[in-house]
Design a protein around this motif. Structure first.
Motif, PDB file in Angstrom:
ATOM      1  N   ALA A 163       0.835  -1.209   0.000  1.00 51.78           N
ATOM      2  CA  ALA A 163       0.000   0.000   0.000  1.00 51.78           C
ATOM      3  C   ALA A 163       0.865   1.253   0.000  1.00 51.78           C
ATOM      4  N   GLU A 167       1.257   4.206  -2.848  1.00 55.74           N
ATOM      5  CA  GLU A 167       1.012   5.603  -2.490  1.00 55.74           C
ATOM      6  C   GLU A 167       2.189   6.494  -2.872  1.00 55.74           C
ATOM      7  N   PRO A 199      -4.261  -1.729  -1.733  1.00 59.90           N
ATOM      8  CA  PRO A 199      -5.005  -0.740  -2.511  1.00 59.90           C
ATOM      9  C   PRO A 199      -5.530  -1.414  -3.782  1.00 59.90           C
ATOM     10  N   PRO A 281     -13.781   0.489  -6.295  1.00 57.73           N
ATOM     11  CA  PRO A 281     -12.567   1.275  -6.118  1.00 57.73           C
ATOM     12  C   PRO A 281     -12.564   2.505  -7.000  1.00 57.73           C
TER      13      PRO A 281
END
Length: 455
Positions: A163, A167, A199, A281
């Motif tokens: 994740a 990011e 994610p 999402p």
């Protein structure tokens, strides 16, 4: 997010069968196994039919302490362009260690090894991913790998690690559900926890593959049928997000085309029967249409373009590289050179991994140089495994084949005169009339020639 659909890993051994499989929307090729100017006719035929082809790299070592090799990146970019690929993929792994960062001999694993989930490793990985993104003409997706060993002192779970990587870099994810299952068996990591932390909007596509459990260890073989537990992980992922693409991998012991078709149908059934994701999402950056340049205004391009790194940040990452280099070199040396196990590692698991690496070397060398098992017969495999125990691979598998032959000839390991004669001729045909000048290769070649002259 562009849809890929259902695909299969393209391998020369099953090229004819893949051409006959119904409903294959796309294929994935091992990038290092193709030459852009000389694509196999079967692969060209698939492209002519409109089948999408994605190059999948295995040698960059983005999780290694060193920066990605410019030549390897250029080769991967060339393959993406030649195939008109919408993206390229690689692994979150290290494949080599040693060298200038540790002032020690360079070591090659010949395999994908796990990266420690630490801040140092994450900082290095993020910088390496950005370097790769800058060099590639299409978006990059990176794959979670299977592992036999746990690094001591890890600071994040796999989901947290991935994740934060996404990011900080905007990179896509290639999620291998078979690897999530492997890590459940081998490292006691719950796939559901990893999926909850991922994610999921960053997923580019999904790998599904088979394996086998022996003595409480799951081996991600890509040579066995996909098992129900792996399909269950796929179903759990589909309950969280509809993956843009799902691909079946098979690398060895290829079954009949009908069996591959049945496995693909089973995967399609899992996708069809999965409940609709509870949360949709946010859209990911669009994949490039083949033949159309990636606009630098996309989210991926924005992540690539963040080059205003301060000198302090660069210094911090360089320090992290040095610490990571020491740790990875110690582990790889224990696995391929017989040095003591680094503190904190499970010695039994390291032994299993070491044997697996040597077995893989033996198998790949046998494929690259089939004359060697033909010449040596039943002595080939035990002889190679004994050779590999304390002799790390250098400069890839082709050089490994040559080094093994040199070892046998220089040390007089062949009792059979006919095998000695045939191996001598094989080596001479490839070594050339003159040995390379300077260094260990020069000395070894001279040692072989002295040994040959004495006979």
């Amino acid at each position: 997010m562009d849809r890929l659909g259902t695909g299969i890993g393209w391998r020369p051994e099953i090229a004819d069968g893949i051409a006959e499989l119904p409903g294959v929307d796309w294929v994935e090729v091992v990038a290092e196994n193709i030459c852009p100017g000389h694509l196999p006719p079967a692969l060209q035929a698939l492209r002519a039919r409109g089948t999408t082809v994605v190059p999948h790299g295995v040698s960059l070592g983005l999780g290694g302490a060193g920066r990605p090799d410019a030549a390897r990146l250029a080769a991967l970019a060339e393959r993406a362009e030649a195939l008109g690929a919408p993206l390229v993929t690689e692994h979150i792994a290290f494949v080599r260690a040693g060298g200038p960062l540790t002032a020690s001999p360079a070591l090659e694993a010949g395999h994908l090894l796990p990266v420690p989930r630490t801040r140092d490793a994450l900082d290095v990985l993020c910088e390496n991913v950005r370097i790769a993104q800058d060099a590639l003409p299409v978006p990059l997706a990176v794959e979670n790998i299977a592992a036999l060993v746990n690094w001591p002192g890890e600071e994040m779970t796999e989901g947290q690690f991935l994740a934060e990587l996404v990011e900080r870099t905007g990179v896509r994810l290639l999620i291998d559900v078979a690897n999530l299952h492997t890590n459940q068996v081998n490292r006691n990591e719950d796939p559901a926890t990893a999926l909850d932390e991922l994610p999921v909007e960053a997923i580019a596509y999904v790998h599904v593959a088979g394996g086998i459990e022996r003595d409480g260890v799951w081996h991600d073989t890509h040579a066995h049928p996909v098992t129900r537990p792996v399909l269950d992980v796929l179903a759990a992922l589909c309950a969280r997000v509809t993956p843009p693409g799902v691909l079946l991998e098979r690398d060895e012991d290829f079954p009949a085309t009908g069996e591959l078709a049945a496995e693909l149908d089973t995967i399609r059934t899992v996708l069809k029967e999965a409940p609709a994701p509870a949360v949709l999402p946010a859209p990911a950056p669009p994949l490039r249409t083949p033949g159309v340049a990636v606009p630098r205004g996309t989210a991926t391009a924005t992540a690539i373009g963040t080059t205003g790194t301060s000198a302090a940040a660069m210094s911090t990452t360089d320090a992290a590289r040095r610490r990571l280099a020491v740790a990875q070199t110690a582990l790889l040396s224990a696995l391929v050179a017989g040095t003591p196990a680094p503190e904190g590692f499970d010695r039994r698991r390291l032994l299993i991994q070491s044997r697996a690496l040597a077995a893989k070397r033996a198998s790949v060398v046998a494929k690259i140089a089939p004359e060697l098992p033909d010449i040596l017969g039943t002595d080939y495999r035990p002889g190679f495994l004994a050779y590999a125990r304390h002799r790390p691979m250098r400069h890839g598998y082709r050089q490994d084949a040559m080094d093994f032959a040199v070892h046998l000839l220089a040390e007089g390991r062949l009792a059979d005169p006919d095998a000695h004669r045939r191996l001598t001729q094989w080596w001479r045909d490839r070594a050339g009339p003159k040995p390379p000048r300077g260094g260990p290769a020069h000395r070894i070649a001279h040692a072989v020639r002295r040994a040959l002259h004495r006979r």
